[in-house]
Design a protein around this motif. Structure first.
Motif, PDB file in Angstrom:
ATOM      1  N   MET A 190     -21.841 -67.490  64.268  1.00 58.68           N
ATOM      2  CA  MET A 190     -22.929 -67.975  63.368  1.00 58.68           C
ATOM      3  C   MET A 190     -24.180 -67.312  63.946  1.00 58.68           C
ATOM      4  N   ILE A 191     -24.837 -66.558  62.938  1.00 63.56           N
ATOM      5  CA  ILE A 191     -26.018 -65.877  63.494  1.00 63.56           C
ATOM      6  C   ILE A 191     -27.129 -66.422  62.502  1.00 63.56           C
ATOM      7  N   VAL A 192     -28.110 -67.004  62.881  1.00 65.26           N
ATOM      8  CA  VAL A 192     -29.361 -67.366  61.939  1.00 65.26           C
ATOM      9  C   VAL A 192     -30.401 -66.442  62.004  1.00 65.26           C
ATOM     10  N   ASP A 193     -30.890 -65.991  61.120  1.00 60.91           N
ATOM     11  CA  ASP A 193     -31.963 -65.360  60.856  1.00 60.91           C
ATOM     12  C   ASP A 193     -33.245 -66.125  60.725  1.00 60.91           C
ATOM     13  N   GLU A 194     -33.726 -66.011  61.848  1.00 62.18           N
ATOM     14  CA  GLU A 194     -35.038 -66.991  62.003  1.00 62.18           C
ATOM     15  C   GLU A 194     -36.449 -66.009  61.999  1.00 62.18           C
ATOM     16  N   VAL A 195     -36.441 -64.825  61.427  1.00 59.85           N
ATOM     17  CA  VAL A 195     -37.281 -63.806  61.351  1.00 59.85           C
ATOM     18  C   VAL A 195     -38.503 -64.396  60.937  1.00 59.85           C
ATOM     19  N   GLN A 196     -38.530 -65.150  59.721  1.00 58.62           N
ATOM     20  CA  GLN A 196     -39.615 -65.813  58.794  1.00 58.62           C
ATOM     21  C   GLN A 196     -39.775 -67.306  59.511  1.00 58.62           C
ATOM     22  N   THR A 197     -38.367 -67.997  59.673  1.00 57.40           N
ATOM     23  CA  THR A 197     -38.753 -69.490  59.842  1.00 57.40           C
ATOM     24  C   THR A 197     -39.237 -69.712  61.459  1.00 57.40           C
ATOM     25  N   GLY A 198     -38.837 -69.023  62.120  1.00 54.94           N
ATOM     26  CA  GLY A 198     -38.920 -69.071  63.787  1.00 54.94           C
ATOM     27  C   GLY A 198     -40.497 -69.230  64.152  1.00 54.94           C
ATOM     28  N   VAL A 199     -40.786 -69.524  65.516  1.00 53.22           N
ATOM     29  CA  VAL A 199     -41.948 -69.758  66.168  1.00 53.22           C
ATOM     30  C   VAL A 199     -42.885 -70.478  65.534  1.00 53.22           C
ATOM     31  N   GLY A 200     -42.511 -71.643  65.140  1.00 49.37           N
ATOM     32  CA  GLY A 200     -43.027 -72.743  64.557  1.00 49.37           C
ATOM     33  C   GLY A 200     -43.574 -72.891  63.168  1.00 49.37           C
ATOM     34  N   ARG A 201     -42.834 -72.136  62.479  1.00 51.85           N
ATOM     35  CA  ARG A 201     -43.400 -72.106  60.998  1.00 51.85           C
ATOM     36  C   ARG A 201     -42.872 -73.091  60.397  1.00 51.85           C
ATOM     37  N   THR A 202     -41.895 -73.674  60.689  1.00 49.72           N
ATOM     38  CA  THR A 202     -41.263 -75.045  59.973  1.00 49.72           C
ATOM     39  C   THR A 202     -41.496 -76.154  60.584  1.00 49.72           C
ATOM     40  N   GLY A 203     -42.486 -76.259  61.627  1.00 50.88           N
ATOM     41  CA  GLY A 203     -42.711 -77.534  62.675  1.00 50.88           C
ATOM     42  C   GLY A 203     -41.734 -77.541  63.656  1.00 50.88           C
ATOM     43  N   ASP A 204     -40.668 -76.769  63.792  1.00 51.05           N
ATOM     44  CA  ASP A 204     -39.978 -76.877  65.186  1.00 51.05           C
ATOM     45  C   ASP A 204     -39.980 -75.342  65.758  1.00 51.05           C
TER      46      ASP A 204
END
Length: 398
Positions: free
Chosen positions: A217-231
């Motif tokens: 399972m590979i999650v693409d956090e390129v846009q959602t990562g590093v605090g963008r969603t509050g986590d």
């Protein structure tokens, strides 16, 4: 002729036209605002497409980059640096990664996805499942996982073995997850598709199915990562741990950097010396910038601010009760405003004329991914202007 028109004419004569004609020539930025070469100010509600996590010209990032430039910019991958090591350690800590996890540093989200594809191929299975609506990059490998036909078709045939299945559909995943599939690649929230968040339990279901069938399972956090969603990373809200994740965009606050994070010793061992590399990946300058971004997000409580301002924005838009606005969606400071009619492109143009930078991510939706430092005054300024902007867009299209 304005400075903008002159420079855009020169742009057209000097650069490949893959982006079309840009709307603005930006000159400088400060906080959540940017100015064009004619001195016009705009509230940047797109943040360089979720990149400018600390806004523009943040003193901590400027200081870190300036210090590193004066010391060392590049050393090649024959060597390492203190900043590179500290950044990898920090990412593993923030991701709550188990012992044996590792980091490979890249220059972009696309490069991170290319590394993830190699990881998937190392399972010995050639199949990869991606999602309808997915966007993972423009290189030929990442493009094979990207769903939009207009991006893919001019360059086919692409990487074989990739199949797209419906997003947020566990039955479809279970049916497709055969013994030939080495990995499932997906975004925790689909950004380019229109800020589409799956139902609660979907990511946990993907984790259970992939583990049962022996696929990564590979999650693409390129846009959602590093605090963008509050986590720190969007997958954390689902209470799961993927086998790998990709990062970029907000990690460097505007300095190009990305990462592939592998979770646990078995996955990390799949890429051995000589199997992958990058000349510029993990260079001291980008690593120092990323450390400054992570330090500032943590010190200034920007995860909590992303959550609070995201809720505040959604409530403020709902309170407008505008007949053309059907709602909002997303999490933290990755948000979409949806419309009853396909007016998003005209809304974006009208918003820019009014001093706001947003993105028409779908015919009936605009995307906002502002700096994580945004506050109520900036949110209020946009929301108060949104109704009149929508009215003008409807009038223009009538």
């Amino acid at each position: 002729m304005t400075a903008t028109n002159d420079l855009l004419n020169r742009y057209a004569e000097a650069l490949l036209g893959v982006f079309g004609r840009p709307a603005l020539v930006l000159d400088r930025g400060e906080g959540c605002y940017v100015w064009d070469v004619d001195g016009v100010r705009y509230l940047d509600l797109l943040g360089g497409i979720a990149v400018s996590a600390l806004g523009h010209n943040h003193p901590e990032l400027v200081a870190a980059v300036s210090k590193q430039v004066a010391s060392q910019i590049h050393i090649s991958n024959f060597f390492t640096s203190r900043a590179q090591i500290e950044l990898a350690e920090r990412l593993l800590s923030l991701a709550e990664a188990p012992a044996g996890s590792r980091v490979f540093l890249t220059n972009s989200g696309t490069e991170s996805l290319e590394a993830a594809i190699k990881l998937a191929r190392r399972t010995g299975r050639r199949g990869i499942l991606a999602m309808a609506g997915a966007f993972h990059g423009r290189s030929t490998g990442a493009l094979a996982l990207t769903a939009k036909a207009a991006y893919r078709e001019p360059f086919e045939p692409l990487l074989p073995g990739v199949r797209h299945i419906p997003y947020d559909d566990l039955d479809a995943l279970e049916a497709a997850l055969g013994p030939d599939v080495g990995a499932v690649v997906l975004e925790p929230i689909q950004g380019e598709a229109g800020v589409i968040e799956p139902h609660p339990g979907y990511l946990a279901g993907v984790r259970e199915l992939t583990r049962r069938r022996g696929a990564l399972m590979i999650v693409d956090e390129v846009q959602t990562g590093v605090g963008r969603t509050g986590d720190w990373f969007a997958f954390q809200a689902a209470g799961i741990r993927p086998d790998a994740m990709t990062l970029a965009k907000g990690l460097g606050g505007g300095v190009p950097i990305g990462a592939l994070v592998t979770f646990g010793p078995e996955v990390s061992a799949m890429l051995q010396p000589g199997m992958h590399g990058s000349t510029f990946g993990g260079n001291p300058l980008a690593a120092a910038a990323a450390l400054a971004v992570l330090d500032t997000i943590e010190r200034d409580g920007l995860l909590a601010n992303a959550t609070a301002m995201g809720h505040y924005f959604a409530e403020a838009v709902a309170a407008l009760r505008h007949p053309a606005i059907s709602g909002t969606r997303g999490r933290g400071l990755l948000r979409a405003v949806t419309f009853e009619r396909p007016i998003a492109a005209v809304v974006a143009t009208q918003a820019r004329d009014a001093g706001f930078i947003i993105n028409p991510v779908a015919p009936d939706a605009i995307r906002l991914a502002p700096p994580l430092i945004i506050g109520r005054p900036e949110v209020d300024a946009f929301v108060s202007a949104l109704g009149p902007i929508a009215d003008r867009a409807i009038e223009e299209m009538s």
